[in-house]
Enzyme design. Sequence first.
Site, mmCIF file in Angstrom:
data_model
loop_
_atom_site.group_PDB
_atom_site.id
_atom_site.type_symbol
_atom_site.label_atom_id
_atom_site.label_comp_id
_atom_site.label_asym_id
_atom_site.label_seq_id
_atom_site.Cartn_x
_atom_site.Cartn_y
_atom_site.Cartn_z
ATOM 1 N N HIS A 22 -5.913 0.460 14.681
ATOM 2 C CA HIS A 22 -6.257 1.769 14.997
ATOM 3 C C HIS A 22 -6.438 1.955 16.390
ATOM 4 O O HIS A 22 -6.102 3.045 16.978
ATOM 5 C CB HIS A 22 -7.682 1.962 14.485
ATOM 6 C CG HIS A 22 -7.796 1.624 13.007
ATOM 7 N ND1 HIS A 22 -8.561 0.925 12.158
ATOM 8 C CD2 HIS A 22 -7.167 2.335 11.944
ATOM 9 C CE1 HIS A 22 -8.328 0.767 11.092
ATOM 10 N NE2 HIS A 22 -7.592 1.554 10.740
ATOM 11 N N CYS A 127 -0.891 6.704 -5.289
ATOM 12 C CA CYS A 127 -1.647 5.533 -4.738
ATOM 13 C C CYS A 127 -2.899 6.333 -4.389
ATOM 14 O O CYS A 127 -2.932 6.952 -3.384
ATOM 15 C CB CYS A 127 -0.639 5.015 -3.605
ATOM 16 S SG CYS A 127 -1.632 3.778 -2.915
ATOM 17 N N CYS A 145 2.823 0.368 -5.460
ATOM 18 C CA CYS A 145 2.939 1.097 -4.198
ATOM 19 C C CYS A 145 3.893 0.479 -3.136
ATOM 20 O O CYS A 145 3.551 -0.522 -3.053
ATOM 21 C CB CYS A 145 1.537 1.594 -3.558
ATOM 22 S SG CYS A 145 1.354 2.064 -1.959
ATOM 23 N N LYS A 312 -0.494 -9.871 7.420
ATOM 24 C CA LYS A 312 -1.100 -8.634 7.505
ATOM 25 C C LYS A 312 -2.228 -8.411 7.583
ATOM 26 O O LYS A 312 -3.104 -9.337 7.112
ATOM 27 C CB LYS A 312 -0.638 -7.698 6.118
ATOM 28 C CG LYS A 312 -0.903 -6.080 6.205
ATOM 29 C CD LYS A 312 -0.476 -5.474 5.161
ATOM 30 C CE LYS A 312 -0.748 -4.025 5.102
ATOM 31 N NZ LYS A 312 -1.308 -3.423 4.372
#
Length: 501
Positions: A22, A127, A145, A312
């Site tokens: 972010h 999703c 998804c 990830k």
Amino acid sequence: MSKKFFITTPIYYVNSVPHIGHAYTTIALDILARYKRQKGLDVHFLTGTDEHGANIEKSACAQGVTPKEWTDNVSAQYKEMWKALNISYDDFIRTTDAKHEHVVQAIFEKLLKQGDIYKGSYSGNYCLSCEQYYDESEMLEGGLCPVHKRPLTEVHEETYFFKLSKYQDALLKFYADHPDFLSPKYRANEIINFVKGGLRDLSVTRTKVKWGVPVVSDPAHTVYVWFDALINYVSATGLGTLLCEDKAEHEEQLKKIGAQSFEDFWPANLHMVGKEIFRFHSVIWPAMLMALGLPLPTKVFAHGWWTVEGEKMSKTLGNVVNPVELADKYGVDPVRAFLFREVPFGQDGDFSMQSFKNRYNSDLANNIGNLLSRTLNMAAKNVGYLPAEAAAQSATHKRALEVEKAIDGHYDELAFDKVLENIYGFAGELNKLVDEKKPWELAKTDKEAAAAVLLELVCGLRFIAQWIAPFMPGIAQEMQRRLAPGKIEKYAPLFPRLEDK
Ligand code: MSP
């Protein structure tokens, strides 16, 4: 009032704790904002939080608090993070702000009235994390998804649709007429092909989600979180004065952000987003603007994703990098600069402590930091005093102007990595100049020649201090202080070397 240079980050979901991914989007925009301000532009930098939807309701419930308490809390965490990372935003919007909700409602009713929104029913695979339906061609094998690799939920509901399909040709024409609208090019092509493949109308209300903006004319429905969120870019900048009945509130808001009208902001000069939300910003949002009769933003740029040591980032894996902790330990500026030197902006990248330390030592400690301390140490002995204008006619000055031109070009492309590469490259050239000219030896035979070399270095360093300011505002200020005209003092290293452990 003249048009502002209006740039935006996405508004962040408040269902998890903020991490370096972010921070990446926001720091990128902060760098651009600071650079444009340096160039004299009247920048308006908008960020904020995206606070509605089933996920947020769930997160709040899991913590045993109300959604409002939850969103107040996480939104405040974002503000703290931006403070710690030295983010110079001008405005912070929350989708739970009344001024925003009113604009969402007004837009919805306007589009309903003009026939761009209509009522129907929908069944599809949804999703919950993406807040998005996926069709057969998009889901992974086993009905998963494509982003979260988790099973999609089958949903049937009465819903209002936005006539996205109606804008397919207009969008394609717009992309063709404005080749710089979507960037980088390799991601733009994916979007264009997706639109060429055919657009389906978009479900824009939910009856099951309570934590959302209610539809005024049909309160059993709340507005789909993405339809709600995208509107932040115009609700934050005064569209309310044109659309909503309560004009006074919106006029007050405009005054607060230093503008007189919506046109002072719109169209936005840039929406900076991550690659996974590019489609929302380059297809749905432009179509919504077309339906509203508003001009489209100048550019939407999609950057890549960070992994950590090849994985990830996820809470489950416990590998989430907290940028504030990193900044506390190593200084906020080296962290900011690292993220933009390590990876070509636009592409994916991998974060590791080792690469952070390597770059810190090679780019900052050994290159810029070393150049500054050796120059000032030698200058203290041989020059004693720094003039306001150093070596203004020198080869170094000329070279700096060339580099500056290259840097400006790279900013136009949002190639932040190349901007830094040029800055560090120039510092490297100056370090080489020191090694070649050996001012400490030269001083023994020709004091004047040695002083001339040292002033060239000071001239170069002053350019560097100015160039690094968008990336490393605090360090730049300290460099400028050390290089200011006057007597030269003794200083601690700007970037103490990091040991390998
Ligand atoms: N709420 C939506 C955006 C609405 S905008 C009208 C949203 N929020 S988000 O919090 O999930 O993501 C915000 C930004 O963080 C995106 O630009 C996203 O790409 C970025 N990142 C989140 N994780 C990331 C990485 N691991 N790496 C790089 N950026 C990523 O989407």
